[in-house]
Scaffold this active site. Structure first.
Site, PDB file in Angstrom:
ATOM      1  N   ASP A  86       0.862  -1.173   0.000  1.00 37.75           N
ATOM      2  CA  ASP A  86       0.000   0.000   0.000  1.00 37.75           C
ATOM      3  C   ASP A  86       0.906   1.234   0.000  1.00 37.75           C
ATOM      4  O   ASP A  86       2.090   1.147   0.354  1.00 37.75           O
ATOM      5  CB  ASP A  86      -0.885  -0.026   1.253  1.00 37.75           C
ATOM      6  CG  ASP A  86      -1.775   1.186   1.338  1.00 37.75           C
ATOM      7  OD1 ASP A  86      -2.442   1.499   0.343  1.00 37.75           O
ATOM      8  OD2 ASP A  86      -1.801   1.827   2.408  1.00 37.75           O
ATOM      9  N   ASP A 136      -0.176   5.120   0.775  1.00 43.66           N
ATOM     10  CA  ASP A 136      -0.379   6.138   1.804  1.00 43.66           C
ATOM     11  C   ASP A 136      -0.338   5.513   3.196  1.00 43.66           C
ATOM     12  O   ASP A 136      -1.056   4.559   3.474  1.00 43.66           O
ATOM     13  CB  ASP A 136      -1.726   6.832   1.587  1.00 43.66           C
ATOM     14  CG  ASP A 136      -1.586   8.339   1.672  1.00 43.66           C
ATOM     15  OD1 ASP A 136      -1.000   8.810   2.664  1.00 43.66           O
ATOM     16  OD2 ASP A 136      -2.036   9.017   0.738  1.00 43.66           O
ATOM     17  N   ASP A 195      -1.339  -0.415   5.985  1.00 40.89           N
ATOM     18  CA  ASP A 195      -1.562   0.271   7.264  1.00 40.89           C
ATOM     19  C   ASP A 195      -3.028   0.253   7.675  1.00 40.89           C
ATOM     20  O   ASP A 195      -3.350   0.646   8.791  1.00 40.89           O
ATOM     21  CB  ASP A 195      -1.073   1.728   7.192  1.00 40.89           C
ATOM     22  CG  ASP A 195      -1.964   2.604   6.322  1.00 40.89           C
ATOM     23  OD1 ASP A 195      -2.259   2.187   5.182  1.00 40.89           O
ATOM     24  OD2 ASP A 195      -2.376   3.679   6.774  1.00 40.89           O
TER      25      ASP A 195
HETATM   26 MG   LIG Z   1      -2.791   3.211   3.410  1.00 38.75          MG
END
Ligand SMILES: [Mg+2]
Length: 342
Positions: free
Chosen positions: A26, A28, A225
C-alpha cells in the site's frame, strides 16, 4: 494461510523479504504520507529489492495513473516503473471489460487514471450520459470534481446502465486533514439513484486478482496500514499480510480487530520486511513474546515484563484475539498499551 481464525501474530524464522517473492505494498501510510517518504521506507525497500524481492505498489486511488505514481516514488528515491503500480482504476476497468463488448463506451465520473485504464482494456471513455455509454464508472475525481458529474452518473444509471466504482474508501487524507474520498462520492449517487455499484478496490477480490495477474506473484505478502482495506483484502485473497503502524491503525484498533482484520505479522514500519518475526508462545497462563507476557484478566488486558514495545504488542494481540475468538475484543487495553507507548 488457512482461513481458520487467527488468534495470534505468526512467527517467521527468516526475513519476510526472503520468505515471500513479492511485496504488494500500500502507498499512503506505508511508503509515503502527504507526499513525503515515511521514515525507513526508502532504505528498507532498497534492501528488500536488492535481496531479490519484487516490489509492487497497490493503491485504491484511481485518480493518478501508474506513470504518475511511479514518477512520484522514483522522485522519493524508490526507483519504480509504471508496471509495478497497480491501481483500483485498472481493477475496475478489467471488471467492466469482462461484462461489456470490446470497444464499448463507458461514462467516466472521475480522473485521468480511469480513462487510461479503460483504454488499456479496449474501452472508450466518454463524458456524457448522452454519448451512448453501456456502463458507468466512478472513481476519485479530486477536489475540483464538479457536482454535475454526479448528476451525469445518475442520468445514466436511471436509464438502466450498470454502475461500477473503483473503490469505496470513505475518506482521503490530505495536507489539511481528512477529506471525502470516492466512497463518499459513491454514497451521493447511491442515495440519489437507489442503485448499487460493483466495486473493484481493496478489500474486494477484483483488486487482489489484478495485483496477482499483473505481478505474477506466487507467494505475495500484502503490506499495509489499514485493517479494513489492506489486511481484509489479504484475508479475502487468502494471502499473508504485514501491518505497519506508520499509518492510520493504532494499537487499540489492532487489538479489537475481528478475524478478517487480523494481520499475519505486525511491525512498526517497513524495516519489519527485512527481519524475521518472533513467535508468540502460549504458556498456559498468558502469551509470551520477547520479554513480555500478556493475559486477559476480568475486563482488562494485562501486560508484564519488559523489552521491545512491538513484542509487547504481539503478546497483547494474542491475548486479545484469543479472548475474542471470532468476534472483536472489548477488553480494556489502555493501561497495557500506555506501558508500551502505543
Ligand atoms: Mg494506506
Amino acid at each position: 494461510m488457512s482461513q481458520s481464525v487467527r488468534t495470534r501474530p505468526a512467527g517467521c524464522g527468516q526475513a519476510l523479504s526472503e520468505a515471500y517473492d513479492t511485496a504488494l505494498l500500500d502507498l499512503d501510510g506505508v511508503v509515503y504520507a502527504g507526499g513525503n517518504a515515511i521514515g525507513h521506507a526508502v532504505e528498507s525497500l532498497a534492501v528488500a529489492r536488492a535481496g531479490g524481492m519484487h516490489l509492487a505498489y497497490v493503491t485504491n486511488n484511481a485518480l493518478r495513473t501508474p506513470d504518475v505514481v511511479a514518477a512520484h516514488l522514483t522522485a522519493l528515491g524508490i526507483p519504480t516503473v509504471a508496471d509495478d503500480v497497480i491501481t483500483s482504476a485498472q481493477a475496475v476497468a478489467r471488471l467492466i471489460s469482462e461484462q461489456v463488448p470490446e470497444g464499448s463506451r463507458v461514462l467516466v465520473i472521475g480522473g485521468e487514471g480511469l480513462r487510461v485504464a479503460l483504454r488499456e482494456r479496449g474501452l472508450e471513455p466518454v463524458e456524457s450520459a448522452d454519448d451512448d455509454p453501456v456502463a458507468v464508472v466512478q472513481g476519485y475525481g479530486g477536489p475540483e470534481m464538479a457536482w454535475g458529474r454526479f448528476a451525469e452518473a445518475c442520468y445514466a444509471i436511471a436509464r438502466g446502465l450498470p454502475w461500477f466504482a473503483s473503490n469505496t474508501d470513505l475518506t482521503i487524507p490530505g495536507a489539511r486533514g481528512i477529506g471525502p474520498g470516492n466512497g463518499a462520492a459513491v454514497e451521493v449517487v447511491r442515495i440519489a439513484t437507489g442503485a448499487e455499484p460493483q466495486v473493484a478496490g481493496k478489500p474486494l477480490p477484483p483488486m487482489h486478482r489484478e495485483t496477482v495477474l499483473r505481478t505474477g506473484a506466487e507467494r505475495p505478502l500484502v503490506v499495509g496500514d489499514r485493517l479494513d482495506t489492506d489486511i481484509e483484502g489479504a484475508f479475502n485473497g487468502e494471502v499473508d499480510s504485514l501491518l505497519v503502524l506508520t499509518g492510520v491503525t493504532d494499537g487499540a484498533q489492532l487489538l479489537a480487530a475481528p478475524p478478517r482484520h487480523r494481520p499475519t505479522y505486525v511491525d512498526a514500519d517497513l524495516r519489519g520486511m527485512l527481519t524475521g518475526q518472533p513467535e508468540v508462545a502460549d504458556d498456559g497462563d498468558g502469551f509470551r513474546c520477547g520479554g513480555w507476557r500478556a493475559a486477559a484478566r476480568g475486563e482488562r488486558l494485562e501486560l508484564d515484563g519488559e523489552g521491545a514495545a512491538l513484542d509487547g504488542l504481539r503478546a497483547l494481540c494474542a491475548a486479545a484475539w484469543t479472548a475474542a475468538g471470532d468476534g472483536s475484543c472489548r477488553l480494556d487495553s489502555g493501561k497495557a498499551l500506555a506501558r508500551l507507548g502505543l
